[in-house]
Motif scaffolding. Structure first.
Motif, PDB file in Angstrom:
ATOM      1  N   GLN A  54       0.683  -1.390   0.116  1.00  0.00           N
ATOM      2  CA  GLN A  54      -0.013  -0.296  -0.039  1.00  0.00           C
ATOM      3  C   GLN A  54       1.023   1.203   0.031  1.00  0.00           C
ATOM      4  O   GLN A  54       1.871   1.447   1.019  1.00  0.00           O
ATOM      5  CB  GLN A  54      -0.893   0.162   1.307  1.00  0.00           C
ATOM      6  N   ILE A  55       0.517   2.241  -0.849  1.00  0.00           N
ATOM      7  CA  ILE A  55       1.392   3.477  -1.112  1.00  0.00           C
ATOM      8  C   ILE A  55       0.969   4.201   0.107  1.00  0.00           C
ATOM      9  O   ILE A  55      -0.149   4.271   0.570  1.00  0.00           O
ATOM     10  CB  ILE A  55       0.935   3.994  -2.458  1.00  0.00           C
ATOM     11  N   ARG A  56       1.937   4.871   0.831  1.00  0.00           N
ATOM     12  CA  ARG A  56       1.732   5.804   2.022  1.00  0.00           C
ATOM     13  C   ARG A  56       1.719   7.154   1.471  1.00  0.00           C
ATOM     14  O   ARG A  56       1.067   7.978   1.747  1.00  0.00           O
ATOM     15  CB  ARG A  56       2.629   5.599   2.967  1.00  0.00           C
ATOM     16  N   ASP A  57       2.820   7.645   0.650  1.00  0.00           N
ATOM     17  CA  ASP A  57       3.028   8.809   0.024  1.00  0.00           C
ATOM     18  C   ASP A  57       3.623   8.896  -1.299  1.00  0.00           C
ATOM     19  O   ASP A  57       4.383   7.525  -1.512  1.00  0.00           O
ATOM     20  CB  ASP A  57       3.697   9.809   1.004  1.00  0.00           C
ATOM     21  N   LEU A  58       3.854   9.797  -1.920  1.00  0.00           N
ATOM     22  CA  LEU A  58       4.130   9.532  -3.446  1.00  0.00           C
ATOM     23  C   LEU A  58       4.767  10.988  -3.706  1.00  0.00           C
ATOM     24  O   LEU A  58       4.303  11.834  -3.356  1.00  0.00           O
ATOM     25  CB  LEU A  58       2.866   9.482  -4.117  1.00  0.00           C
ATOM     26  N   SER A  59       5.847  10.931  -4.800  1.00  0.00           N
ATOM     27  CA  SER A  59       6.537  11.974  -5.414  1.00  0.00           C
ATOM     28  C   SER A  59       6.616  11.862  -6.582  1.00  0.00           C
ATOM     29  O   SER A  59       6.579  10.749  -7.232  1.00  0.00           O
ATOM     30  CB  SER A  59       7.558  12.475  -4.339  1.00  0.00           C
ATOM     31  N   LEU A  60       7.197  12.615  -7.187  1.00  0.00           N
ATOM     32  CA  LEU A  60       7.463  12.811  -8.803  1.00  0.00           C
ATOM     33  C   LEU A  60       8.832  11.998  -8.747  1.00  0.00           C
ATOM     34  O   LEU A  60       9.230  11.359  -9.885  1.00  0.00           O
ATOM     35  CB  LEU A  60       8.190  14.132  -9.291  1.00  0.00           C
ATOM     36  N   LYS A  61       9.231  11.334  -7.738  1.00  0.00           N
ATOM     37  CA  LYS A  61      10.777  10.755  -7.792  1.00  0.00           C
ATOM     38  C   LYS A  61      10.646   9.349  -7.076  1.00  0.00           C
ATOM     39  O   LYS A  61      11.681   8.589  -6.675  1.00  0.00           O
ATOM     40  CB  LYS A  61      11.789  11.320  -7.200  1.00  0.00           C
ATOM     41  N   GLY A  62       9.490   9.105  -6.576  1.00  0.00           N
ATOM     42  CA  GLY A  62       9.405   7.889  -5.633  1.00  0.00           C
ATOM     43  C   GLY A  62       8.329   7.709  -4.917  1.00  0.00           C
ATOM     44  O   GLY A  62       7.317   8.547  -4.956  1.00  0.00           O
ATOM     45  N   ALA A  63       8.316   6.606  -3.997  1.00  0.00           N
ATOM     46  CA  ALA A  63       7.049   6.479  -3.109  1.00  0.00           C
ATOM     47  C   ALA A  63       7.591   5.770  -1.919  1.00  0.00           C
ATOM     48  O   ALA A  63       8.741   5.047  -1.640  1.00  0.00           O
ATOM     49  CB  ALA A  63       5.972   5.465  -3.817  1.00  0.00           C
ATOM     50  N   LEU A  64       6.725   5.928  -0.873  1.00  0.00           N
ATOM     51  CA  LEU A  64       6.938   5.003   0.430  1.00  0.00           C
ATOM     52  C   LEU A  64       5.831   3.977   0.740  1.00  0.00           C
ATOM     53  O   LEU A  64       4.772   4.207   0.314  1.00  0.00           O
ATOM     54  CB  LEU A  64       6.829   5.744   1.471  1.00  0.00           C
ATOM     55  N   VAL A  65       6.141   2.883   0.373  1.00  0.00           N
ATOM     56  CA  VAL A  65       5.333   1.404   0.366  1.00  0.00           C
ATOM     57  C   VAL A  65       5.368   0.790   1.583  1.00  0.00           C
ATOM     58  O   VAL A  65       6.121   0.369   1.995  1.00  0.00           O
ATOM     59  CB  VAL A  65       5.497   0.755  -0.983  1.00  0.00           C
ATOM     60  N   ALA A  66       4.158   0.583   2.214  1.00  0.00           N
ATOM     61  CA  ALA A  66       3.993  -0.549   3.170  1.00  0.00           C
ATOM     62  C   ALA A  66       3.689  -1.894   2.867  1.00  0.00           C
ATOM     63  O   ALA A  66       2.834  -2.141   1.785  1.00  0.00           O
ATOM     64  CB  ALA A  66       2.870   0.138   4.293  1.00  0.00           C
TER      65      ALA A  66
END
Length: 122
Positions: A30-42
């Protein structure tokens, strides 16, 4: 991260995702946060990923056939949470991601600066 080094704004974004790693198959997270250069995924408990490992992240956007696909590597892994650094993304995916970030940032000028920075970093 004790010292902030990010050049791109992160938006809070909850969505299911598929993470395919070079060493271990395809996993649902599950994506927690997102940017143009990546993501934080649980990821699910027990998931094993390694920092530096190559990966492909697929983020299906709700209520559509659109899937944002980025390829890169696991920048950091802490327990079952992984930071994905994007190294390549196709034109359709970056267009959808740009729109998502634009809607959530609410600041077109900031987004334009980030896009300029993205182009100059590559």
């Amino acid at each position: 991260m004790s010292q902030e080094r990010r050049h791109f704004s992160r938006i809070h974004f909850l969505s299911n995702a598929h993470l395919t790693t070079a060493g271990g198959g395809r996993h649902i997270g599950q994506i927690r946060d997102l940017s143009l250069k990546g993501a934080l995924v649980a990821m699910a408990e027990g998931w094993q990923g390694r920092s530096g490992e190559g990966c492909k992240l697929e983020i299906p956007l709700n209520h559509s056939d659109v899937v944002v696909v980025m390829e890169g590597y696991l920048a950091h892994v802490e327990g079952n949470v992984a930071g994905v650094h994007c190294e390549s993304i196709d034109l359709d995916s970056i267009s959808h991601l740009r729109r998502l970030v634009e809607l959530n940032l609410g600041d077109a000028a900031l987004l334009d600066r980030e896009l300029s920075s993205l182009v100059s970093h590559d």
